[in-house]
Design a protein around this motif. Sequence first.
Motif, PDB file in Angstrom:
ATOM      1  N   ILE A  95      -4.229   5.519   2.864  1.00  0.00           N
ATOM      2  CA  ILE A  95      -3.485   5.925   1.771  1.00  0.00           C
ATOM      3  C   ILE A  95      -2.284   5.730   1.750  1.00  0.00           C
ATOM      4  N   VAL A  96      -1.487   6.191   2.808  1.00  0.00           N
ATOM      5  CA  VAL A  96      -0.290   6.241   2.729  1.00  0.00           C
ATOM      6  C   VAL A  96       0.559   5.102   2.972  1.00  0.00           C
ATOM      7  N   TYR A  97      -0.271   4.140   3.347  1.00  0.00           N
ATOM      8  CA  TYR A  97       0.382   2.600   3.894  1.00  0.00           C
ATOM      9  C   TYR A  97      -0.497   1.790   2.915  1.00  0.00           C
ATOM     10  N   GLY A  98      -1.531   1.911   2.356  1.00  0.00           N
ATOM     11  CA  GLY A  98      -2.346   1.181   1.707  1.00  0.00           C
ATOM     12  C   GLY A  98      -1.984   0.976   0.224  1.00  0.00           C
ATOM     13  N   ILE A  99      -1.711   2.098  -0.356  1.00  0.00           N
ATOM     14  CA  ILE A  99      -1.569   2.505  -1.811  1.00  0.00           C
ATOM     15  C   ILE A  99      -0.181   1.774  -2.101  1.00  0.00           C
ATOM     16  N   PRO A 100       0.898   1.973  -1.409  1.00  0.00           N
ATOM     17  CA  PRO A 100       2.254   1.248  -1.704  1.00  0.00           C
ATOM     18  C   PRO A 100       2.366  -0.363  -1.613  1.00  0.00           C
ATOM     19  N   ALA A 101       1.327  -0.570  -0.324  1.00  0.00           N
ATOM     20  CA  ALA A 101       1.281  -1.950  -0.205  1.00  0.00           C
ATOM     21  C   ALA A 101       0.580  -2.643  -1.385  1.00  0.00           C
ATOM     22  N   ALA A 102      -0.642  -2.140  -1.850  1.00  0.00           N
ATOM     23  CA  ALA A 102      -1.350  -2.656  -2.746  1.00  0.00           C
ATOM     24  C   ALA A 102      -0.413  -2.600  -4.319  1.00  0.00           C
ATOM     25  N   LEU A 103       0.468  -1.571  -4.798  1.00  0.00           N
ATOM     26  CA  LEU A 103       1.176  -1.449  -5.588  1.00  0.00           C
ATOM     27  C   LEU A 103       2.250  -2.923  -5.633  1.00  0.00           C
ATOM     28  N   MET A 104       2.771  -2.936  -4.359  1.00  0.00           N
ATOM     29  CA  MET A 104       3.768  -4.260  -4.188  1.00  0.00           C
ATOM     30  C   MET A 104       2.992  -5.586  -4.412  1.00  0.00           C
ATOM     31  N   ALA A 105       1.546  -5.628  -4.094  1.00  0.00           N
ATOM     32  CA  ALA A 105       0.977  -6.873  -4.208  1.00  0.00           C
ATOM     33  C   ALA A 105       0.609  -7.082  -5.571  1.00  0.00           C
ATOM     34  N   GLY A 106       0.609  -6.195  -6.461  1.00  0.00           N
ATOM     35  CA  GLY A 106       0.320  -6.162  -7.865  1.00  0.00           C
ATOM     36  C   GLY A 106      -1.178  -5.894  -8.234  1.00  0.00           C
ATOM     37  N   VAL A 107      -1.810  -5.150  -7.276  1.00  0.00           N
ATOM     38  CA  VAL A 107      -3.190  -4.553  -7.506  1.00  0.00           C
ATOM     39  C   VAL A 107      -3.127  -3.576  -8.678  1.00  0.00           C
ATOM     40  N   SER A 108      -4.104  -3.699  -9.467  1.00  0.00           N
ATOM     41  CA  SER A 108      -3.795  -2.991 -10.833  1.00  0.00           C
ATOM     42  C   SER A 108      -4.412  -1.496 -10.758  1.00  0.00           C
ATOM     43  N   ARG A 109      -5.536  -1.249  -9.971  1.00  0.00           N
ATOM     44  CA  ARG A 109      -5.983  -0.156  -9.885  1.00  0.00           C
ATOM     45  C   ARG A 109      -6.144   0.188  -8.382  1.00  0.00           C
ATOM     46  N   ARG A 110      -5.546   1.507  -8.122  1.00  0.00           N
ATOM     47  CA  ARG A 110      -5.216   2.059  -6.874  1.00  0.00           C
ATOM     48  C   ARG A 110      -5.671   3.164  -6.574  1.00  0.00           C
ATOM     49  N   HIS A 111      -6.838   3.481  -5.964  1.00  0.00           N
ATOM     50  CA  HIS A 111      -7.653   4.689  -5.957  1.00  0.00           C
ATOM     51  C   HIS A 111      -7.335   5.133  -4.517  1.00  0.00           C
ATOM     52  N   ALA A 112      -7.135   6.643  -4.302  1.00  0.00           N
ATOM     53  CA  ALA A 112      -7.160   7.304  -3.083  1.00  0.00           C
ATOM     54  C   ALA A 112      -8.189   8.311  -2.862  1.00  0.00           C
ATOM     55  N   LEU A 113      -8.954   8.338  -1.904  1.00  0.00           N
ATOM     56  CA  LEU A 113     -10.096   9.127  -1.713  1.00  0.00           C
ATOM     57  C   LEU A 113      -9.423   9.984  -0.448  1.00  0.00           C
ATOM     58  N   ILE A 114      -9.050  11.329  -0.829  1.00  0.00           N
ATOM     59  CA  ILE A 114      -8.714  12.237   0.193  1.00  0.00           C
ATOM     60  C   ILE A 114      -9.973  12.977   0.599  1.00  0.00           C
ATOM     61  N   THR A 115     -10.499  12.656   1.817  1.00  0.00           N
ATOM     62  CA  THR A 115     -11.594  13.384   2.331  1.00  0.00           C
ATOM     63  C   THR A 115     -11.484  14.590   2.995  1.00  0.00           C
ATOM     64  N   GLY A 116     -10.307  14.936   3.549  1.00  0.00           N
ATOM     65  CA  GLY A 116     -10.002  16.272   4.207  1.00  0.00           C
ATOM     66  C   GLY A 116      -8.575  16.217   4.611  1.00  0.00           C
ATOM     67  N   LEU A 117      -8.145  17.133   4.923  1.00  0.00           N
ATOM     68  CA  LEU A 117      -6.422  17.110   5.361  1.00  0.00           C
ATOM     69  C   LEU A 117      -6.130  16.972   6.640  1.00  0.00           C
ATOM     70  N   GLY A 118      -7.147  17.507   7.624  1.00  0.00           N
ATOM     71  CA  GLY A 118      -7.346  16.999   8.994  1.00  0.00           C
ATOM     72  C   GLY A 118      -5.885  17.885   9.678  1.00  0.00           C
ATOM     73  N   TYR A 119      -5.862  17.502  11.019  1.00  0.00           N
ATOM     74  CA  TYR A 119      -4.674  18.182  11.665  1.00  0.00           C
ATOM     75  C   TYR A 119      -3.423  18.582  11.001  1.00  0.00           C
ATOM     76  N   ALA A 120      -2.910  17.440  10.108  1.00  0.00           N
ATOM     77  CA  ALA A 120      -1.635  17.404   9.817  1.00  0.00           C
ATOM     78  C   ALA A 120      -1.321  18.747   8.776  1.00  0.00           C
ATOM     79  N   PHE A 121      -2.609  19.329   8.245  1.00  0.00           N
ATOM     80  CA  PHE A 121      -2.452  20.419   7.520  1.00  0.00           C
ATOM     81  C   PHE A 121      -3.285  21.924   8.106  1.00  0.00           C
ATOM     82  N   THR A 122      -3.959  21.600   9.148  1.00  0.00           N
ATOM     83  CA  THR A 122      -4.703  22.834   9.703  1.00  0.00           C
ATOM     84  C   THR A 122      -4.486  23.299  10.768  1.00  0.00           C
ATOM     85  N   ASP A 123      -3.295  23.083  11.571  1.00  0.00           N
ATOM     86  CA  ASP A 123      -3.196  23.821  12.879  1.00  0.00           C
ATOM     87  C   ASP A 123      -2.666  25.264  12.667  1.00  0.00           C
ATOM     88  N   ARG A 124      -3.471  26.091  13.232  1.00  0.00           N
ATOM     89  CA  ARG A 124      -3.201  27.511  13.148  1.00  0.00           C
ATOM     90  C   ARG A 124      -2.027  28.213  13.477  1.00  0.00           C
TER      91      ARG A 124
END
Length: 375
Positions: A95-124
């Motif tokens: 998502i974080v590298y593919g969406i900007p790369a696709a935008l720069m490459a002229g891809v017209s529809r760019r979808h992000a599927l966030i399947t979970g937030l993982g370690y970056a959002f869940t360390d207690r």
Amino acid sequence: MKRIVVIVSEPTSLATTRGHLLLALRAAGYEVHAAAPVDATTVRWLTENGIRFHPLPMERAAIAPFGDTLLAFRIYRKMRELKPQVVLTCAIKPIVYGIPAALMAGVSRRHALITGLGYAFTDRHKSLRWRIVNLVARLLYAASLRGATTATFQNEDDRADFRRLGLLGRTPANVVNGSGVDLDRFKVAPLPEKPRFLMIARLLRDKGLAEYLGAAKLVKAARPEARFDLVGDKDPNPAGFPVSQVEAAVADGTIQYRGAVQDVRTVIAESRIFVLPSYREGTSRSVLEAMAMGRPIITTDAPGCRAPIVPAVNGLLVPVGTTTPLAEAMIRLIDNVEETVGMGSNSRAIAEQRYDIHKVTAHMMEIIESGRRSE
């Protein structure tokens, strides 16, 4: 012909979690391409099903500035080469590298599927390392999602958190019911007579491994007939759970550790109650599979975990990061067989109503095709 590229960080998910969607895209007239790290079994499945595979080296669980910059360039170059109309990115790095790369490459529809937030959002424990990872993840998500046509989450809590943190901008945001479950493949299996618990998860702290092992020890002291299985592979994630603790629990007879299992239907069929004391999920595929096979669920009252559960109807919710309430829930279902059987039946019914893979795939197809918000 319409062309779509699906980018994932975990290659096996292309055949398992995303396989039904890829086949539906083909049936809808898309030329389907998949980009991911190489997995021989997955590549063979993709080839057999007419999906073109593109190797994409990726360090899934590490922050690697040079490697990630190279990843973004590789995605950009691949988009320029393939010229797709649509790109679907799944998980944080795609998502974080593919969406900007696709935008720069002229891809017209760019979808992000966030399947979970993982370690970056869940360390207690909110360690210094976690704070750095969390800050970097938030900055990267905020920058990339502003270039997405849509962002799709697998539970309402994750979407609400991204909105609260200001990570979505004006990007339309959807919620789908997880990745769905194949109800024809995961059929109801009779509940065994003996109380046998099962947890399926990668060996990560934030899956609640410590709580499962601790609760198992408490329950075995009170109900010696109970059995506890653990299925799942090791993981290089910074939140990896010490294998030594699992081995110690095996050595003292608390659990049986069965490692990674290719087909989980057998182990689910052998179980009576499914347990996942996770700190946070997108929507757990293993929970949905256990529900489809008619198992009552014990999980946490946490984002993504509580979504498939109607308390006291198809399962029980316990507080995150606690051992005694988890053990008490286990003992309740050992002692109340009729309740356990009823919860198992209700789990299957809820899976049919909300999590049928055909319904979830149809919703994803609507999002991909329209590019609009679809609640």
